[in-house]
Scaffold this active site. Structure first.
Site, PDB file in Angstrom:
ATOM      1  N   HIS A 120      45.861  55.159  -9.656  1.00 52.50           N
ATOM      2  CA  HIS A 120      46.071  53.870  -9.006  1.00 52.50           C
ATOM      3  C   HIS A 120      44.711  53.215  -8.804  1.00 52.50           C
ATOM      4  O   HIS A 120      43.827  53.790  -8.173  1.00 52.50           O
ATOM      5  CB  HIS A 120      46.775  54.064  -7.657  1.00 52.50           C
ATOM      6  CG  HIS A 120      47.054  52.777  -6.943  1.00 52.50           C
ATOM      7  ND1 HIS A 120      48.220  52.066  -7.134  1.00 52.50           N
ATOM      8  CD2 HIS A 120      46.323  52.066  -6.058  1.00 52.50           C
ATOM      9  CE1 HIS A 120      48.196  50.985  -6.389  1.00 52.50           C
ATOM     10  NE2 HIS A 120      47.054  50.961  -5.726  1.00 52.50           N
ATOM     11  N   HIS A 155      45.266  56.333   2.567  1.00 46.57           N
ATOM     12  CA  HIS A 155      43.821  56.142   2.551  1.00 46.57           C
ATOM     13  C   HIS A 155      43.295  55.736   3.926  1.00 46.57           C
ATOM     14  O   HIS A 155      44.032  55.247   4.776  1.00 46.57           O
ATOM     15  CB  HIS A 155      43.413  55.104   1.500  1.00 46.57           C
ATOM     16  CG  HIS A 155      44.110  53.775   1.622  1.00 46.57           C
ATOM     17  ND1 HIS A 155      45.444  53.594   1.342  1.00 46.57           N
ATOM     18  CD2 HIS A 155      43.651  52.554   1.976  1.00 46.57           C
ATOM     19  CE1 HIS A 155      45.790  52.336   1.500  1.00 46.57           C
ATOM     20  NE2 HIS A 155      44.719  51.679   1.902  1.00 46.57           N
ATOM     21  N   GLU A 204      41.037  45.843   6.600  1.00 47.07           N
ATOM     22  CA  GLU A 204      41.987  45.126   5.751  1.00 47.07           C
ATOM     23  C   GLU A 204      42.976  44.320   6.588  1.00 47.07           C
ATOM     24  O   GLU A 204      43.675  44.880   7.442  1.00 47.07           O
ATOM     25  CB  GLU A 204      42.767  46.114   4.877  1.00 47.07           C
ATOM     26  CG  GLU A 204      41.909  46.943   3.944  1.00 47.07           C
ATOM     27  CD  GLU A 204      42.720  47.950   3.153  1.00 47.07           C
ATOM     28  OE1 GLU A 204      43.934  48.049   3.404  1.00 47.07           O
ATOM     29  OE2 GLU A 204      42.146  48.636   2.290  1.00 47.07           O
ATOM     30  N   HIS A 226      44.737  46.661   9.428  1.00 50.64           N
ATOM     31  CA  HIS A 226      44.301  48.049   9.461  1.00 50.64           C
ATOM     32  C   HIS A 226      42.786  48.021   9.629  1.00 50.64           C
ATOM     33  O   HIS A 226      42.049  47.777   8.663  1.00 50.64           O
ATOM     34  CB  HIS A 226      44.703  48.790   8.184  1.00 50.64           C
ATOM     35  CG  HIS A 226      46.180  48.789   7.949  1.00 50.64           C
ATOM     36  ND1 HIS A 226      46.743  48.652   6.707  1.00 50.64           N
ATOM     37  CD2 HIS A 226      47.220  48.908   8.815  1.00 50.64           C
ATOM     38  CE1 HIS A 226      48.062  48.693   6.798  1.00 50.64           C
ATOM     39  NE2 HIS A 226      48.375  48.846   8.080  1.00 50.64           N
ATOM     40  N   HIS A 231      46.462  54.662   6.639  1.00 46.44           N
ATOM     41  CA  HIS A 231      47.664  53.928   6.250  1.00 46.44           C
ATOM     42  C   HIS A 231      47.990  54.233   4.800  1.00 46.44           C
ATOM     43  O   HIS A 231      47.283  54.961   4.110  1.00 46.44           O
ATOM     44  CB  HIS A 231      47.511  52.425   6.491  1.00 46.44           C
ATOM     45  CG  HIS A 231      46.326  51.800   5.821  1.00 46.44           C
ATOM     46  ND1 HIS A 231      45.026  52.037   6.203  1.00 46.44           N
ATOM     47  CD2 HIS A 231      46.237  50.925   4.776  1.00 46.44           C
ATOM     48  CE1 HIS A 231      44.184  51.345   5.450  1.00 46.44           C
ATOM     49  NE2 HIS A 231      44.897  50.674   4.565  1.00 46.44           N
TER      50      HIS A 231
END
Length: 448
Positions: A305, A348, A354, A378, A384
């Protein structure tokens, strides 16, 4: 009306005139500007900054912008605006918890863009020209005879529902959901729900248009395109897809109000004319918009990803290479083809902070709860990732090529933690059970 150039291309020198002959030609022009206009320069960077980052524009206007009386604090001051806060937020909350909000409720009465701004969080220091403010806006009425100038920072505006008509010194920009616009620091403008009649004398229709969305107020270095590095010459946002407005002016002579954002406060003065009286201009500082459908998406073609940095549309650099004052990243519809990989965002924890918004559709790591018009925060090092339902589905999904259609999440990622306003923290539309998203992730490792 004439247009000298089709104005597109991020950061390049542009020129436009609304009346033929309004723009001086060459260096042999007379000592006075054409057509009885006043010449005025707007310098958005220090005079001695490198040519590659220097931003300035010349405008040719009916009245010099210096022609105004003293600015005075808005009557609500202090605070200058009950909903619009700036960093540092004295009564704010630096919260390590994961926070998520449902869409902000609509205002109860007619509300223009300026009165409809409400701060969620901010970081840095507006007087030190570092950090950002993150706001939500509602606009259910036009800014009739009222104009705004933000000296504290440039404003990146992301409509979520309903188009916004930006009337600026440099011309008009209609910004639809799926697009965004940037109003340069110090540019005078008004923002109306598209289709609204901005005359103070004209009554509004029974079902007047409205617009709502998100704002990133950037106190730091101006937004620019990110470096491409190993990506090479192509990919992400192309300079030619950024659109500048064509010159258009308001020749309006009646009493209007100019509101200026300065030092985290709102000040106002009265003019006897519209401040949007620029007949011609040239330069690279002003206002522009971009359609996120033009974004050239990069991704993994085999495994893993990819990090969200490859979705960066614009960046405001800081003094530390690679640690942005703020990155604006968007995640438009795209193909996902990675093999032998967990495709949604993995679990992560980050040193960066963020803030997520959603224009339409769903986020690929959330099964429910994160809806268009909502938001999540976050802060740095907050753990999260996908909720339980998304994790279960993704862990057993067939890894055939998949097209993520109809969604448009975006992110403001910033190097400093965000302080949440007391109002946003206590808001009835903040979800008190956001932590429950991860409560069903039970142990799967076998016990001894």
């Amino acid at each position: 009306m004439t247009v000298l150039d089709y104005l597109s291309g991020f950061g390049n020198e542009h020129q436009s005139e609304a009346v033929a002959g309004a723009l001086p030609r060459g260096q042999n022009s007379p000592q006075r500007a054409p057509l009885g206009l006043y010449a005025e320069q707007h310098s958005a960077t220090a005079f001695t900054e490198p040519r590659a980052v220097n931003r300035r524009s010349w405008v040719y206007r009916i009245h010099p912008s210096a022609r105004h009386g003293a600015f005075r604090p808005l009557p609500e001051s202090p605070p200058a605006h009950p909903g619009w806060a700036s960093a540092p937020i004295a009564a704010g909350i630096a919260d390590p918890n994961r926070l998520r909000w449902d869409p902000r409720p609509a205002p109860t009465g007619p509300t223009d863009f300026l009165d409809g701004v409400e701060t969620v969080a901010a970081n840095g220091d507006v007087l030190q020209r570092r950090g950002i403010g993150i706001h939500l806006y509602w606009a259910t009425a036009p800014m009739a005879d009222r104009y705004l100038c933000n000296a504290d920072g440039e404003m990146l505006i992301v409509p979520q529902d309903g188009a916004l008509l930006l009337r600026t010194e440099f011309g008009l920009l209609r910004v639809e959901p799926g697009e965004f616009a940037v109003i340069g620091r110090g540019v005078r403008f008004a923002a109306d729900p598209a289709g609204a009649n901005h005359s103070a004398q004209a009554p509004q229709a029974p079902h007047a248009p409205q617009s709502k969305g998100y704002v990133c107020e950037n106190y730091g270095q101006p937004f620019t395109l990110p470096e491409l590095g190993p990506i090479g010459a192509n990919g992400l946002a192309h300079a030619r897809h950024f659109h500048y407005p064509v010159a258009a002016y308001e020749d309006l002579e009646r009493e209007v109000t100019l509101v200026q954002r300065f030092g985290g406060q709102l000040w106002e003065t009265t003019l006897d004319h519209s401040p949007l009286d620029v007949v011609a201009w040239h330069g690279n500082h002003g206002a522009y918009k971009y359609d996120l459908a033009d974004f050239a998406i990069m991704g993994s073609l085999n495994v893993d990803h990819p990090d969200p940095s490859i979705f960066t549309v614009l960046t405001s650099p800081s003094g530390i290479p690679g640690q942005a004052n703020v990155d604006f990243a968007a995640f438009p519809p795209r193909w996902v083809t990675a093999e032998h990989s967990f495709r949604p965002p993995h679990f992560h924890r980050n040193v960066m902070t963020e803030f997520m918004g959603l224009v339409r559709g769903v986020h690929d790591s959330k099964a429910e709860g994160f809806v268009p018009g909502g938001a999540s925060l976050h802060n740095m090092w907050a753990a999260h990732g996908p909720d339980r339902e998304t994790f279960d589905l993704a862990s057993h999904a067939e890894l055939a090529p998949q097209y993520l259609a109809g969604s448009l999440p975006f992110m403001f990622e910033t190097r400093l933690p965000l302080t949440v306003t007391a109002a946003a923290h206590a808001a009835a539309h903040r979800q008190p059970d956001y932590d429950h998203s991860w409560s069903g992730l039970a142990r799967q490792f076998p016990r001894d």
